[in-house]
Design an enzyme around this catalytic site. Sequence first.
Site, PDB file in Angstrom:
ATOM      1  CG  ASP A 124      -1.982  -1.061   1.177  1.00  0.00           C
ATOM      2  OD1 ASP A 124      -2.464  -1.367   0.066  1.00  0.00           O
ATOM      3  OD2 ASP A 124      -2.359  -1.584   2.243  1.00  0.00           O
ATOM      4  CG  ASP A 142      -6.480  -1.576  -1.719  1.00  0.00           C
ATOM      5  OD1 ASP A 142      -6.712  -2.781  -1.922  1.00  0.00           O
ATOM      6  OD2 ASP A 142      -5.571  -1.170  -0.964  1.00  0.00           O
TER       7      ASP A 142
END
Length: 163
Positions: A124, A142
Site C-alpha cells: 500500500d 484497492d
Amino acid sequence: MPSRSSSSTGLTAWLLIAAVIIVADQFTKILILGAFRLGDVHPVTGFFNLVRAHNYGAAFSFLHGASGWQRWFFLALGLAAAGFIVWMLRRHGHQKLFSCALTLILGGALGNVIDRAIHGYVVDFIQVHAGGWYFPAFNVADSAITIGAILLVLDELRRVRRT
C-alpha cells in the site's frame, strides 16, 4: 440475449481492461518498492502522502496480525472471486455498467492476489489525511475495487428504479 461470439468478444474486452488495471497496479507498486523503505512517508500535499506499507490482512488491515494463515486464505478468496467474476462477465458482458464494475473489481482483486503470492502481503502506498486523522494506506487495486463496488450499487439502483 447476445450471441456466443459477441459474448466472447465482450469478455475479451473486459479482461483486457482488467489486465490494464493489473499492470497499472503492479507498476506503481514496483516503483514504491524500489524507491521507498518500509515505513517511509513522503508528503505530497497537505492531505496526501506517498508511503510504503505492507498489509498482511485484508481491507483496513483486517486480520493483519494473524499468524500467517490469512495470506493463503485471502489468496484463495481472491482467486475464487476472480473465477466467479469471469463467469459473471461471460454471462452479463452486454450490461455495460455492471460489467465495468465487475472488471474494476476483478483487476483490483488480481492485483492484490499477485502481491500476496509474491510477497505474502499487499503493498500500500497512498495515504490521505486531514486534521490529524489518517485513512488507512491503500493502492491502485484497492481504488479499482472501491470504484467497482460503487458502480455495482449505482447499477442496482438504476435497475430498481427501472422496475
